[in-house]
Enzyme design. Structure first.
Site, PDB file in Angstrom:
ATOM      1  N   GLY A   5     -21.606  -4.162  24.787  1.00 46.21           N
ATOM      2  CA  GLY A   5     -22.935  -4.739  25.008  1.00 46.21           C
ATOM      3  C   GLY A   5     -23.064  -6.078  24.288  1.00 46.21           C
ATOM      4  O   GLY A   5     -22.661  -6.198  23.135  1.00 46.21           O
ATOM      5  N   ARG A  66     -17.256  -3.548  29.711  1.00 47.60           N
ATOM      6  CA  ARG A  66     -16.727  -2.319  29.129  1.00 47.60           C
ATOM      7  C   ARG A  66     -15.583  -1.916  30.064  1.00 47.60           C
ATOM      8  O   ARG A  66     -15.822  -1.480  31.182  1.00 47.60           O
ATOM      9  CB  ARG A  66     -17.795  -1.229  29.068  1.00 47.60           C
ATOM     10  CG  ARG A  66     -19.079  -1.629  28.301  1.00 47.60           C
ATOM     11  CD  ARG A  66     -19.975  -0.420  28.074  1.00 47.60           C
ATOM     12  NE  ARG A  66     -21.380  -0.769  27.850  1.00 47.60           N
ATOM     13  CZ  ARG A  66     -21.936  -0.937  26.654  1.00 47.60           C
ATOM     14  NH1 ARG A  66     -21.223  -0.849  25.570  1.00 47.60           N
ATOM     15  NH2 ARG A  66     -23.228  -1.195  26.543  1.00 47.60           N
ATOM     16  N   ASP A  97     -18.238  -0.349  18.158  1.00 45.38           N
ATOM     17  CA  ASP A  97     -17.154   0.598  17.844  1.00 45.38           C
ATOM     18  C   ASP A  97     -16.170   0.796  18.998  1.00 45.38           C
ATOM     19  O   ASP A  97     -14.974   0.999  18.772  1.00 45.38           O
ATOM     20  CB  ASP A  97     -17.688   1.925  17.305  1.00 45.38           C
ATOM     21  CG  ASP A  97     -18.679   2.593  18.228  1.00 45.38           C
ATOM     22  OD1 ASP A  97     -19.009   2.004  19.278  1.00 45.38           O
ATOM     23  OD2 ASP A  97     -19.124   3.708  17.915  1.00 45.38           O
ATOM     24  N   THR A 120     -23.466  -6.035  17.721  1.00 38.66           N
ATOM     25  CA  THR A 120     -24.234  -5.052  18.508  1.00 38.66           C
ATOM     26  C   THR A 120     -25.634  -4.993  17.937  1.00 38.66           C
ATOM     27  O   THR A 120     -25.805  -5.023  16.711  1.00 38.66           O
ATOM     28  CB  THR A 120     -23.597  -3.644  18.471  1.00 38.66           C
ATOM     29  OG1 THR A 120     -24.580  -2.700  18.942  1.00 38.66           O
ATOM     30  CG2 THR A 120     -23.164  -3.207  17.082  1.00 38.66           C
ATOM     31  N   ASP A 122     -27.530  -2.505  17.805  1.00 36.54           N
ATOM     32  CA  ASP A 122     -27.858  -1.178  17.257  1.00 36.54           C
ATOM     33  C   ASP A 122     -27.663  -1.057  15.746  1.00 36.54           C
ATOM     34  O   ASP A 122     -28.198  -0.148  15.125  1.00 36.54           O
ATOM     35  CB  ASP A 122     -26.990  -0.101  17.918  1.00 36.54           C
ATOM     36  CG  ASP A 122     -27.394   0.156  19.362  1.00 36.54           C
ATOM     37  OD1 ASP A 122     -28.328  -0.505  19.843  1.00 36.54           O
ATOM     38  OD2 ASP A 122     -26.764   1.014  20.006  1.00 36.54           O
ATOM     39  N   ASP A 124     -25.052  -0.037  14.222  1.00 35.36           N
ATOM     40  CA  ASP A 124     -24.485   1.296  13.979  1.00 35.36           C
ATOM     41  C   ASP A 124     -23.017   1.239  13.549  1.00 35.36           C
ATOM     42  O   ASP A 124     -22.221   2.081  13.930  1.00 35.36           O
ATOM     43  CB  ASP A 124     -24.622   2.164  15.248  1.00 35.36           C
ATOM     44  CG  ASP A 124     -23.962   1.534  16.453  1.00 35.36           C
ATOM     45  OD1 ASP A 124     -23.598   0.348  16.401  1.00 35.36           O
ATOM     46  OD2 ASP A 124     -23.785   2.247  17.459  1.00 35.36           O
ATOM     47  N   ARG A 166     -28.678   3.694  20.956  1.00 37.07           N
ATOM     48  CA  ARG A 166     -28.108   4.816  21.711  1.00 37.07           C
ATOM     49  C   ARG A 166     -27.978   6.081  20.853  1.00 37.07           C
ATOM     50  O   ARG A 166     -28.361   7.158  21.256  1.00 37.07           O
ATOM     51  CB  ARG A 166     -26.742   4.398  22.258  1.00 37.07           C
ATOM     52  CG  ARG A 166     -26.220   5.357  23.258  1.00 37.07           C
ATOM     53  CD  ARG A 166     -24.973   4.876  23.956  1.00 37.07           C
ATOM     54  NE  ARG A 166     -24.299   3.775  23.288  1.00 37.07           N
ATOM     55  CZ  ARG A 166     -23.585   2.870  23.911  1.00 37.07           C
ATOM     56  NH1 ARG A 166     -23.484   2.908  25.211  1.00 37.07           N
ATOM     57  NH2 ARG A 166     -22.958   1.924  23.255  1.00 37.07           N
TER      58      ARG A 166
HETATM   59  O1  F6P Z   1     -25.049  -0.659  22.161  1.00 38.38           O
HETATM   60  C1  F6P Z   1     -26.035  -1.540  22.477  1.00 38.38           C
HETATM   61  C2  F6P Z   1     -26.929  -0.990  23.565  1.00 38.38           C
HETATM   62  O2  F6P Z   1     -27.883  -1.972  23.858  1.00 38.38           O
HETATM   63  C3  F6P Z   1     -27.593   0.355  23.237  1.00 38.38           C
HETATM   64  O3  F6P Z   1     -28.734   0.215  22.428  1.00 38.38           O
HETATM   65  C4  F6P Z   1     -27.886   0.868  24.619  1.00 38.38           C
HETATM   66  O4  F6P Z   1     -27.972   2.273  24.628  1.00 38.38           O
HETATM   67  C5  F6P Z   1     -26.697   0.405  25.407  1.00 38.38           C
HETATM   68  O5  F6P Z   1     -26.179  -0.730  24.750  1.00 38.38           O
HETATM   69  C6  F6P Z   1     -27.010   0.065  26.850  1.00 38.38           C
HETATM   70  O6  F6P Z   1     -25.824  -0.228  27.497  1.00 38.38           O
HETATM   71  P1  F6P Z   1     -25.743  -0.920  28.935  1.00 38.38           P
HETATM   72  O7  F6P Z   1     -26.136  -2.356  28.777  1.00 38.38           O
HETATM   73  O8  F6P Z   1     -24.312  -0.762  29.340  1.00 38.38           O
HETATM   74  O9  F6P Z   1     -26.698  -0.183  29.816  1.00 38.38           O
END
Ligand code: F6P
Length: 318
Positions: A5, A66, A97, A120, A122, A124, A166
């Site tokens: 992300g 990804r 991660d 990121t 998050d 995390d 997440r």
């Molecule tokens: O890891 C960052 C994040 O924004 C999370 O907070 C969220 O759950 C996820 O990515 C969303 O992923 P995507 O953009 O693939 O829907």
């Protein structure tokens, strides 16, 4: 390379990596679309001037992805061959991660030097008090919740505001305190539906006419935030409830000054660590010092929430 992300500050980190390479007289390439682009040899030569005017831009100009193929051995062999053919001999991987797990496996299989920069929203990742993008997101979300409060109080409504995160509640906990939320629901602390109802009842009895409840995306109290709304409306009919899911707007926008400075410091450290022959490490921030943590620890360790903030929030909602 940026992967996973996107997060505000990634461009500033790319700029720092490229300029540090230029400073030390090293050629630098950007990899487009994370591990996908590495497999497909989608590279671009970058010099100091290629990264002008991007320190203030959200997202990542190298784009992100990804990659499923990189999870396979065949995919990683293709990626290794692409890098070798382009004379690339070390990697700076900016991401979370998943990105670091890929980097570590790649190093173990091909003995390829890798350094990670945590990017990121998050927050995390173990081994850093702040990941790139986290500070910007906190500011963006607090601003939005302030706006939601205007309409909530005009109509005497209760709002459930779902924020990203997440698996963790860092964003929810901090914006909840920062925006004066009545309740904060995070995966690390299971408040339970009964206590939520009690707390909302208390809030009403204490004279509050509107309320904001911040819910982390990963919270497990209800199946989702809309179910929470139904549950509260059923048990506390005196409340008129609305839901606001903030979604991906939280990942966009110009990075805060904090994220720009952090990205610059991390980019310099990443390149200079590679020059010192280091590998399998992540650059992080601890007590305002840039430090290195083994990638393996960064992936496996837990970034714990600040329990003091939970207490502060409880006291503030008296
Ligand atoms: O890891 C960052 C994040 O924004 C999370 O907070 C969220 O759950 C996820 O990515 C969303 O992923 P995507 O953009 O693939 O829907």
């Amino acid at each position: 390379m940026t992967s996973g992300g996107d997060a505000p500050g990634m461009n500033a980190a790319i700029r720092a990596v490229v300029r540090t390479c230029a400073f030390h007289g090293i050629a630098c390439s950007g990899v487009y679309r994370g591990y996908e682009g590495m497999i497909e040899a989608d590279f671009i030569n970058l010099d100091a001037r290629s990264v002008k005017g991007i320190i203030n831009k959200g997202g990542t100009f190298l784009k992100s992805a990804r990659s499923k193929e990189f999870r396979t051995k065949e995919g990683r062999i293709k990626a290794y061959n692409s890098l070798k053919a382009a004379n690339i001999d070390a990697l700076v991987c900016i991401g979370g991660d998943g990105t670091f797990t890929g980097a570590l496996i790649f190093n173990q299989e091909f003995n390829f030097p890798v350094i990670g920069i945590p990017g990121t929203i998050d927050n995390d990742i173990f081994g850093t008090s702040h990941t790139l993008g986290y500070d910007t997101t906190l500011n963006t979300v607090v601003d939005v919740i302030d706006k939601i409060r205007d309409t909530a109080s005009s109509h005497n409504r209760l709002f459930f505001v779902e924020v990203m995160g997440r698996d963790v509640g860092h964003i929810a906990l901090n914006v909840g305190v920062g925006a004066g939320a009545e309740e904060i629901l995070i995966p690390e602390e299971d408040l339970g539906l009964d206590r939520l109802l009690e707390s909302l009842t208390r809030s009403k009895e204490s004279g509050k006419s509107s309320s904001i409840v911040v819910v982390a995306e990963g919270d497990k109290i209800g199946k989702n935030v809309f179910e929470l709304k139904d549950y509260v409306e059923e048990h506390l009919p005196e409340y008129e409830v609305r839901v606001s899911v903030l979604g991906h707007m939280q990942r966009g926008g110009s990075p805060s000054c904090f994220d720009r400075v952090l990205a610059s410091r991390m980019g310099v450290k990443a390149v200079e660590s590679l020059l010192e022959g280091k590998s399998n490490l992540m650059v992080g921030l601890s007590s305002d010092k840039i430090q290195l943590t083994p990638l393996e620890k960064a992936i496996k360790g837990q970034s714990k929430i600040n329990k003091e903030l939970i207490r502060v929030s409880d006291i503030m909602t008296t």
